[in-house]
Design an enzyme around this catalytic site. Sequence first.
Site, PDB file in Angstrom:
ATOM      1  NE  ARG A   1      -3.619  -2.520   0.202  1.00 10.49           N
ATOM      2  CZ  ARG A   1      -3.319  -3.661  -0.415  1.00 10.49           C
ATOM      3  NH1 ARG A   1      -2.251  -3.742  -1.192  1.00 10.49           N
ATOM      4  NH2 ARG A   1      -4.092  -4.722  -0.281  1.00 10.49           N
TER       5      ARG A   1
ATOM      6  CB  SER B   1      -8.831  -0.660   4.388  1.00  7.41           C
ATOM      7  OG  SER B   1      -9.496  -1.749   3.796  1.00  7.41           O
TER       8      SER B   1
ATOM      9  CD  GLU C   1      -5.029   0.425   3.083  1.00  8.37           C
ATOM     10  OE1 GLU C   1      -5.724   0.382   2.059  1.00  8.37           O
ATOM     11  OE2 GLU C   1      -4.769  -0.580   3.768  1.00  8.37           O
TER      12      GLU C   1
END
Length: 303
Positions: A174, A225, A295
């Site tokens: 990510r 998320s 995130e």
Amino acid sequence: MEQILMKLQEAEVGKVVHNEPLAKHTTIKIGGPAEIFVEPNSIEDLKKTMDIVTESGVPWRAIGRGSNLLVGDSGINGVVIKLGKGLDHLEVDGDTITAGGGYSLIKLTTVISKQGLSGLQFAGGIPGSVGGAVYMNAGAHGSDMSKILVKAHILFEDGTMEWLTAEELDFSYRTSLLQKKRPGICLEAVLKLDKGNREEIVAELQKNKDYRRETQPWDHPNCGSVFRNPLPHYAGQLIQESGLKGYQIGGAKISELHGNFIVNTGNATAKDVLDLIDFVKKTIYEKHAVKMETEVEIVGVNE
């Protein structure tokens, strides 16, 4: 800032607005105003925009479809550049595609699967833009953008443009070079896919979309998320085991469907979400001795 606003408007680069509410441009429907908001008509107009911005020395940031973004209640100082309609081109050449940074990732997966091209099924149902997906190295179901990206056209904050390979973008979980090491905007991406059975590809894509729809709260405004998975643990599982599903602060609530999602119940502020994030971090550390990292990107003058 008035002078910069006038320069951008006179340059006719696209939509240029003062104090645009960013709640209109984030999937969680939260966020104060952008001091100056620009949605360029093309890559050329985006380059003109960046020339004016860098020459003026004001802070800037780019956003896509706002799916992985939490903007502070006081908004963002400086210039916010949205990659939208002017950067949503798509070219298909055999098994290689070139997509604009503003192209919808969900739309891209649908269009490409119907042409019998395989490799993007993992992105089925992931909201956001192609540029944002490259920036965050979006992924799911054991794959991510780094697996299919050949190169990306990047505009850096000094106004220079370069094509960078997947290796040069320094992808990890990510994360990419563009987040901290060398801030920039993904203007377009070249992806290498595989030719396959159209029916099988479409079916796999639909399966991934259905799974996302069944396990994630997309019927409520959210930012995707919230936490990175602290491997070998999973954020959602840790939150569930800590009894935090359904926990609410103000208008922000941890989804009862998936622990790694915070939903806006209707009147949530960024402060509500940030307080809830801090509460989760503290609780998980106390119960599991695991440090949680976000995130979702948190931006704005009061972050």
